[in-house]
Design an enzyme around this catalytic site. Structure first.
Site, PDB file in Angstrom:
ATOM      1  N   ASP A   1      29.974  53.551  76.940  1.00 46.50           N
ATOM      2  CA  ASP A   1      29.203  53.004  75.708  1.00 46.50           C
ATOM      3  C   ASP A   1      28.318  52.810  75.629  1.00 46.50           C
ATOM      4  O   ASP A   1      27.220  52.306  76.855  1.00 46.50           O
ATOM      5  CB  ASP A   1      30.585  51.570  75.715  1.00 46.50           C
ATOM      6  CG  ASP A   1      30.963  51.075  74.334  1.00 46.50           C
ATOM      7  OD1 ASP A   1      29.617  51.725  73.366  1.00 46.50           O
ATOM      8  OD2 ASP A   1      30.580  50.151  74.207  1.00 46.50           O
TER       9      ASP A   1
ATOM     10  N   SER B   1      35.131  52.418  77.443  1.00 46.31           N
ATOM     11  CA  SER B   1      34.110  51.593  78.618  1.00 46.31           C
ATOM     12  C   SER B   1      34.832  50.178  79.339  1.00 46.31           C
ATOM     13  O   SER B   1      34.814  50.008  80.519  1.00 46.31           O
ATOM     14  CB  SER B   1      32.591  50.806  78.096  1.00 46.31           C
ATOM     15  OG  SER B   1      33.111  49.831  77.383  1.00 46.31           O
TER      16      SER B   1
ATOM     17  N   HIS C   1      26.550  51.234  72.954  1.00 50.85           N
ATOM     18  CA  HIS C   1      26.102  50.529  71.978  1.00 50.85           C
ATOM     19  C   HIS C   1      25.890  49.078  72.393  1.00 50.85           C
ATOM     20  O   HIS C   1      25.847  48.670  73.272  1.00 50.85           O
ATOM     21  CB  HIS C   1      27.395  49.909  70.740  1.00 50.85           C
ATOM     22  CG  HIS C   1      28.302  51.208  70.313  1.00 50.85           C
ATOM     23  ND1 HIS C   1      28.922  51.828  70.905  1.00 50.85           N
ATOM     24  CD2 HIS C   1      27.571  51.765  69.466  1.00 50.85           C
ATOM     25  CE1 HIS C   1      28.971  52.916  70.354  1.00 50.85           C
ATOM     26  NE2 HIS C   1      28.391  52.358  69.255  1.00 50.85           N
TER      27      HIS C   1
END
Lengths: 391, 209
Positions: B96, B149, B98
């Site tokens: 991930d 994740s 973000h």
């Protein structure tokens, strides 16, 4: 009643023979599992030794991209048809591969609006992409990027039109490909800049924020026209306006900056005799009345993990919005038991399908969703969704 | 309420930063100015929890706070450094990339006088475990916007358990795709979608208010 009649009947708030079932398949991992195909993984190509100039030149040729992309989405629709769905969304996009040594893979995708999409691998080795940021963090950069891609913006709607017409031709007799003009004006406005940067503009440089929004509204209307040109009776538009706990902006601010844009989009779709279903992730309970006011005809996804309860939404909006959703994709359709899936389907139908206006679907799509669970969803939908509903 | 509190609460960035500069020029203590910034941020957090403010407001207030802190930093002498309320290690795990929610969380922790070490995104489990050994945090915050994740987060929490590092820390998981089931799966202590709730949990755990 065929799949198309069933889907359109439901969107028009009438009871079909049963509740229609729609797919949100976009991941090749899911479609390949359903079709028993080996996914063509771009990571394998990128990991190969040697220069990538030829690969980049080939993939970054729009004609090659468009043809490859139609084949990928065709697999999605093929898988959706095989699962027994009545409809599946279909989104046109154009990406270009760029070298980026700061990432693990060494390459990223860029889209014409100025987003960067990072390529990574899920736990099953599938290539996935995620929005990673924007290339237009300042006013100057944004203007330069829009100027740089001016010619591309001219042809994008044509590419989208060809894409949707091709899918209609390939699948029109087997499943309803619901054309989706995406991303929408909100996402196209903030993502190329970054959320913090765009948010700051709304508060501190509203004129420039309005310039960005007007630019994307104009482009989005042309994109929507292209989707409608494929002969759609129902189209999707979308913007993720919510996050898990509520709207990303104050509802009054969304109305102030984006309301006019959304009204124009809805009016355009209606002028063309079609219905507009709006996609937004997140908790959008506080925006439902605005959606009705803007002229949206329905909403799609309603994430249960963002406090979106389909029965409550039905109570709140009545039959002013058709509802498409909303089986959980964080646990239920990844690892849930058959009983849990059946129960969720039964509950969703009981809460929202009376009188039509409801289409059963997953709440979203990602590569770890299990096709077996999707199959259970379809079987349960056919079992509990027959009209008249058994109370 | 001082004027600076109010300016931050009302998200008036330029005026708030102007006020910080004015008070610095007037010789006011950095601690007093910082306290007012924190009070304004606390009010923004309350308004977010009450549903009056939204994500964009939280982000903008965090930006204002960061800018104010940057103005104040050169004027802080070591004697004025406040003792940290606790130590927080933050990461978005492998799979991930973000960081919006995590970055908000980091700022809110700093507002509440926590020492924050942010490992960034796409973090390997072994790197997180190593950092727990080196930094010795009170809290580990794992952020996730996508489900990919979870497995690397699980590897990290299992490894912390295996190496006997788990007992001394509280693990928080947050972000769009996290659920109570994910909390159980990771063996975490707290799960939330709301950064302000995550900070409140840690403040409470450290006996703060």
């Amino acid at each position: 009643m065929n799949f198309k009649e069933r889907f359109v009947t439901a969107i028009n708030h009438k009871e079909a023979d049963r509740v229609p079932i729609m797919g949100l398949i976009v991941d090749t991992a899911t479609s390949c599992k359903v079709l028993g195909k080996q996914p063509a993984n771009i990571l394998d190509l990128l990991k190969e030794e040697g220069p990538k100039d030829d690969l980049l030149a080939m993939l970054n040729t729009p004609e090659v991209w468009n043809q490859t992309y139609i084949d990928i989405v065709s697999d999605n629709l093929e898988a959706a048809a095989k699962l027994g769905y009545d409809a599946n969304w279909a989104i046109y996009t154009l990406l270009q591969l760029h070298e980026d040594k700061s990432t693990k893979v060494g390459f990223v995708w860029h889209d014409p609006y100025g987003r960067v999409w990072e390529i990574s691998e899920d736990n099953n080795g599938n290539s996935i992409i995620n929005y990673a940021g924007g290339l237009c963090g300042t006013k100057e950069k944004w203007r330069a990027k829009m100027e740089e891609n001016k010619a591309l913006f001219e042809v994008l709607p044509d590419y989208a039109r060809e894409f949707h017409c091709a899918l209609q031709q390939r699948f029109g007799d087997r499943i309803y490909p619901v054309g989706y003009a995406a991303p929408g004006v909100f996402e196209n406005s903030w993502q190329p800049m970054g959320f913090a940067e765009f948010t700051s503009l709304l508060y501190q440089d509203a004129d420039f924020a309005r310039e960005i929004i007007a630019f994307h509204t104009e482009h989005y209307l042309r994109h929507m026209d292209a989707v409608l040109d494929a002969g759609a009776e129902v189209v999707l538009g979308g913007d993720d306006l919510g996050q898990k706990t509520g709207p990303m902006l104050r509802p009054a601010m969304i109305e102030e900056f984006f309301g006019e844009s959304y009204r124009k989009v809805a009016a355009r779709v209606h002028e063309r005799g079609a219905k507009l279903i709006w996609h937004s992730c997140g908790n959008i309970n506080a925006l439902l009345e605005l959606f009705v006011d803007w002229g949206f005809d329905g909403i799609i996804t309603m994430e249960p993990t963002a406090q979106m309860d389909v029965a409550q939404v039905r109570q709140q909006v009545g039959h002013n919005l058709a509802l498409i959703g909303n089986l959980d994709v964080s646990h239920l359709l990844v690892k849930g038991t058959r009983e849990e899936v059946e129960q969720a389907v039964e509950q969703a139908i009981a809460g929202a399908a009376e009188g039509g206006g409801f289409v059963l679907s997953a709440a979203h799509s990602h590569s770890l969703i299990d096709p077996q669970r999707l199959q259970w969803m379809v079987e349960a939908g056919k079992k509990y969704g027959k009209y008249p509903l058994v109370r | 309420m001082s004027n600076l509190d109010q300016l931050i609460e009302e998200l008036k960035r330029d005026e708030a930063l102007g006020e910080v500069e004015l008070r610095l020029a007037g010789g006011e203590s950095v601690t007093a100015i910082l306290d007012d910034c924190r009070a304004g941020m606390a009010r923004v957090g309350e308004l977010f929890q009450e549903g009056e403010y939204f994500l964009a407001d939280l982000i903008l207030s965090a930006e204002i706070f960061k800018s104010a802190a940057a103005l104040l930093e050169p004027h802080i002498n070591p004697e004025q450094q406040q003792k940290a309320l606790g130590k927080v290690l933050l990461a978005t795990m492998r799979g991930d990339i973000h960081d919006l929610g995590k970055n908000i969380l980091a700022t809110l922790f700093r507002v509440h006088s926590f020492e924050v070490h942010d490992l960034g995104v796409n973090v390997e489990p072994e790197d997180l475990v190593q950092e727990v050994k080196d930094f010795q945090p009170d809290f580990v915050g794992i952020s996730a916007l996508i489900t990919t994740s979870f497995e690397s987060a699980k590897e990290a929490t299992d490894q912390l358990e295996k190496e006997g590092l788990r007992d001394g820390i509280k693990i928080l998981v947050g972000g769009a795709v996290t659920t109570p089931e994910v909390k159980t799966y990771l063996g975490a202590d707290f799960q939330t979608h709301d950064a302000t709730a995550g900070v409140a949990y840690c403040v409470n755990a450290m006996g703060g208010c």
